[in-house]
Design an enzyme around this catalytic site. Structure first.
Site, PDB file in Angstrom:
ATOM      1  N   ASN A 111       0.808  -1.222   0.000  1.00  0.00           N
ATOM      2  CA  ASN A 111       0.000   0.000   0.000  1.00  0.00           C
ATOM      3  C   ASN A 111       0.845   1.278   0.000  1.00  0.00           C
ATOM      4  O   ASN A 111       0.429   2.290  -0.545  1.00  0.00           O
ATOM      5  CB  ASN A 111      -1.041   0.022   1.133  1.00  0.00           C
ATOM      6  N   ASP A 141       1.721 -10.223   3.179  1.00  0.00           N
ATOM      7  CA  ASP A 141       0.856  -9.876   4.309  1.00  0.00           C
ATOM      8  C   ASP A 141      -0.627  -9.916   3.954  1.00  0.00           C
ATOM      9  O   ASP A 141      -1.477  -9.907   4.836  1.00  0.00           O
ATOM     10  CB  ASP A 141       1.207  -8.480   4.835  1.00  0.00           C
ATOM     11  N   MET A 187       4.857 -14.633  10.026  1.00  0.00           N
ATOM     12  CA  MET A 187       4.937 -13.199   9.758  1.00  0.00           C
ATOM     13  C   MET A 187       3.527 -12.596   9.758  1.00  0.00           C
ATOM     14  O   MET A 187       2.530 -13.305   9.570  1.00  0.00           O
ATOM     15  CB  MET A 187       5.618 -12.942   8.416  1.00  0.00           C
ATOM     16  N   GLY A 188       3.455 -11.303   9.932  1.00  0.00           N
ATOM     17  CA  GLY A 188       2.168 -10.606   9.961  1.00  0.00           C
ATOM     18  C   GLY A 188       2.139  -9.655  11.151  1.00  0.00           C
ATOM     19  O   GLY A 188       1.723 -10.040  12.231  1.00  0.00           O
ATOM     20  N   ARG A 189       2.623  -8.458  10.949  1.00  0.00           N
ATOM     21  CA  ARG A 189       2.729  -7.512  12.059  1.00  0.00           C
ATOM     22  C   ARG A 189       1.356  -6.952  12.445  1.00  0.00           C
ATOM     23  O   ARG A 189       1.082  -6.727  13.610  1.00  0.00           O
ATOM     24  CB  ARG A 189       3.666  -6.379  11.627  1.00  0.00           C
ATOM     25  N   GLU A 244       3.522 -12.880  14.492  1.00  0.00           N
ATOM     26  CA  GLU A 244       4.536 -12.023  15.120  1.00  0.00           C
ATOM     27  C   GLU A 244       3.930 -10.756  15.702  1.00  0.00           C
ATOM     28  O   GLU A 244       4.519 -10.110  16.552  1.00  0.00           O
ATOM     29  CB  GLU A 244       5.617 -11.631  14.106  1.00  0.00           C
ATOM     30  N   TYR A 295      12.636 -15.252   6.890  1.00  0.00           N
ATOM     31  CA  TYR A 295      12.599 -15.066   5.433  1.00  0.00           C
ATOM     32  C   TYR A 295      12.302 -16.358   4.669  1.00  0.00           C
ATOM     33  O   TYR A 295      11.877 -16.290   3.508  1.00  0.00           O
ATOM     34  CB  TYR A 295      13.932 -14.498   4.929  1.00  0.00           C
ATOM     35  N   GLN A 297       9.909 -18.243   4.895  1.00  0.00           N
ATOM     36  CA  GLN A 297       8.483 -18.322   4.553  1.00  0.00           C
ATOM     37  C   GLN A 297       8.092 -17.458   3.362  1.00  0.00           C
ATOM     38  O   GLN A 297       7.089 -17.707   2.714  1.00  0.00           O
ATOM     39  CB  GLN A 297       7.600 -17.998   5.755  1.00  0.00           C
ATOM     40  N   ARG A 298       8.860 -16.416   3.084  1.00  0.00           N
ATOM     41  CA  ARG A 298       8.442 -15.566   1.964  1.00  0.00           C
ATOM     42  C   ARG A 298       9.296 -15.780   0.722  1.00  0.00           C
ATOM     43  O   ARG A 298       9.067 -15.143  -0.314  1.00  0.00           O
ATOM     44  CB  ARG A 298       8.391 -14.094   2.377  1.00  0.00           C
TER      45      ARG A 298
END
Lengths: 416, 416
Positions: A111, A141, A187-189, A244, A295, A297-298
């Site tokens: 974004n 994300d 991950m995912g803040r 996370e 990293y 995971q992505r």
């Protein structure tokens, strides 16, 4: 060759399939006889006039991009400020675009990048420079507005669900005399999309993961530990997936709660999984193990979702088409037209509806107790990890990932 | 059905392919009309007389075991002591074997398990009970003596090399403005085999991983940090692979050096990667990321090595053949007959040459500076990760792993 060049840049955290988008962009533009430049290290390359001439790459290399993770041209973590605050930078950007006769600017990111593309487009209009700016979606994300899902997410989601299913089989086999609680950090803040995807690993009641912790719900340590204990007593072991980004009721990130030092006073880096595992060990006394895939995971292109790869390429194709049609300040987004059978199409959406918005998970995707996903979430998530698209492997047993030559264009401007 | 039954048990940490060995054992025994029992949770199931009747499983289920990670019958971390110290347990074991007419005992594990199999065999001889004991090799640590390599290692090695190559592409793309140092923690408490396998990810000078830390060399923090700094300055980023077992010159495990507490006095679990990343951050000031794949690396059947799967099945087939031929106290081991082309065969080795021994890496596998692998190491390692053998996937995008029924045999003895 058509008049003008097309500039493509990658922005923000890279994914397993952002290069698939790049591959589609370049192949589509080549078919239309449009020359593609790529900015090295995202928007920074554009500001520095460090532009890569993609016409120096063979078609085979560009095709191989489609199965290569990472960001082939380099990406960056730089957010330009408002037009007013960073006006000099936006104007420099415009100078570089003008110097290289860039008529189409494709910015592949989240974004923030949509916002940047929008601002560049406004400034170009202000200066009367004919430029079409297109945002191209990308983020593991899955938090972009308007689009049904984001290229990059499906592959990270597949990695997560597969890894949790596999590790859970390991834990189940050993729990009698070894590890009883296993914690996986996703991950995912700000949004729990990847943690939610782990829920796909469970098929039946009692299957792992037994508990998922989402940033959308306040983390309550006592309640969590009670749940873990209950699961261990019922199932014999407990697999936890934690985002996370989980926070306590007062808004403190659990990952930051520690701020630990080791016995020598050195910084000890931790994270959510390490913290939760420590609490389980201290309070419940169970043997714990935990993983921080970080990293992996992505970037796990080897276990990419076929759906995701197809969508990553489709947005690349559409981005070029929109650009050449002059559909300024738009983003090709994914529209889901049917859950079962899963059907989707690409449609244009206005960048101002996407820039700076953030999509969190709908409330009805979270189970009432907050520790798992609902059938609605499964209906949404499952098609996104569907299908396999492995890279080709060499005789050496490793994926054949491509390294581009990345030949720089001659600079035409003085340094910024 | 032949007279007598065959008892199979899994021991120690499970792997991505130990069930492939189980699958081969059961299929081979079935073909010879021999009934196979499996001890639930390894040797504990034998002591508890908790035996699974594998004849209740369909052939399709047994075949599916070959692509299912974990330990299908359960494993355990239990080491029986010497015959003298644990004599009651060994005798109980013999009672259970006798009660179920077990004539062939296959113990699938590492060097401890080889030792246990050897002792059971000695006791059986002492009591005049006709029993053939066979050790079946398994360990991701690759530290068994005599055998050229260990089933389970090749797949974990492939996971390691692939993951490091993928994550390195991610780091390379972002290094300009984000993470400059990435640390990957590989399993291997005493020997650096898995860390060494990461070295396969590098093809050319300057490729990641740039630095590998082995337990075979003393860890020197100042020297390590200087190397990291040099690599960052030369390459732009640095990917480090560290074995969990590295120790300082005085023998202290780096993983234990911390023993940290967080700000609230809670135990903070760390490890080698988290420690190293913390030191890089504190001393060099670079942005760091780190990963602890933990169980993911030994359960990743989705990225199994074809060589490894074939060898895991081959030792299972041979184990049954050796057993039925009465080749007591033996283990089928892998013999490498040629590097290029890679050729191997299975041969019997005496358990007393394997029990309690531990194979570390040959000195000529480590580069002189201690931070990488040599050509000799590559020649050894590369064939072990060669070939892909993906599991079948369901429509849901996940591997179709099998869960057995695991029906228990009726008990014939009083509880221990």
């Amino acid at each position: 060759m058509a008049n003008g060049t097309l500039l493509y840049a990658q922005s923000g955290g890279v994914t397993a399939v952002i290069n698939a988008t790049a591959s589609a962009v370049i192949q589509t533009a080549r078919a239309r006889k449009v020359k593609v430049l790529a900015a090295r290290n995202g928007i920074l390359g554009a500001l520095r006039e460090d532009l890569i001439d993609t016409s120096k790459e063979s078609l085979a290399a560009i095709r191989a991009l489609a199965h290569t993770p990472g960001g082939a041209f380099g990406s960056c973590r730089v957010k330009l400020k408002s037009l007013e605050a960073d006006r000099a930078k936006y104007e420099r950007l415009l100078d570089v675009l003008r110097a290289h006769d860039v008529r189409w600017f494709l910015y592949n990111g989240g974004n923030d990048s949509a916002d940047t593309a929008l601002k560049v487009s406004r400034l170009a209009q202000e200066f009367g420079y004919p430029l079409t700016c297109i945002g191209v979606p990308k983020t593991i994300d899955n938090d972009l507005a308007v689009t049904d899902c984001c290229p990059g997410f499906g592959s990270a989601a597949k990695y997560t669900a597969v890894s949790v299913r596999e590790a859970a089989l390991d834990v189940a086999a050993m729990a009698d005399t070894s590890t009883k609680v296993f914690v996986y950090e996703a991950m995912g803040r700000h949004a729990g999309w990847l943690a939610a995807a782990a829920g796909l690993a469970a098929q039946h009641e009692g299957d792992a993961p037994h508990l998922i912790l989402f940033p959308e719900r306040a983390y309550d340590e006592a309640a969590f530990l009670a749940q873990v204990d209950k699961v261990v007593k019922r199932v014999g072991y407990c697999v936890v997936v934690a985002s996370e980004g989980i926070r306590t009721a007062d808004g403190t990130f659990v990952a930051d709660a520690g701020g630990g030092k080791d016995a020598f006073g050195h910084t000890q880096l931790g994270g959510v999984a390490s913290h939760l595992a420590g609490r389980v060990k201290d309070v419940l006394g169970y043997k714990v193990h935990w993983t921080l895939p970080d990293y992996l995971q992505r970037s796990a292109r080897h276990i990419a979702s076929k759906t995701d790869v197809e969508q990553a390429m489709a947005v690349g194709v559409a981005a070029v088409e929109y650009a050449l049609k002059g559909m300024n300040s738009m983003m090709p987004v994914i529209v889901r037209t049917s859950d079962a059978p899963y059907r989707w199409k690409i449609a244009p959406a206005s960048l101002d509806k996407i820039a700076n918005h953030e999509k969190t998970m709908p409330a009805n995707f979270l189970r009432k107790d907050g520790y798992g996903i609902t059938a609605a979430a499964r209906r949404y998530l499952e098609p996104l990890i569907r299908g396999e698209n492995p890279p080709p492997y060499g005789r050496d047993g490793l994926p054949r990932y491509i390294a581009l030559k990345n030949v720089a264009m001659r600079k035409k401007l003085a340094p910024m």
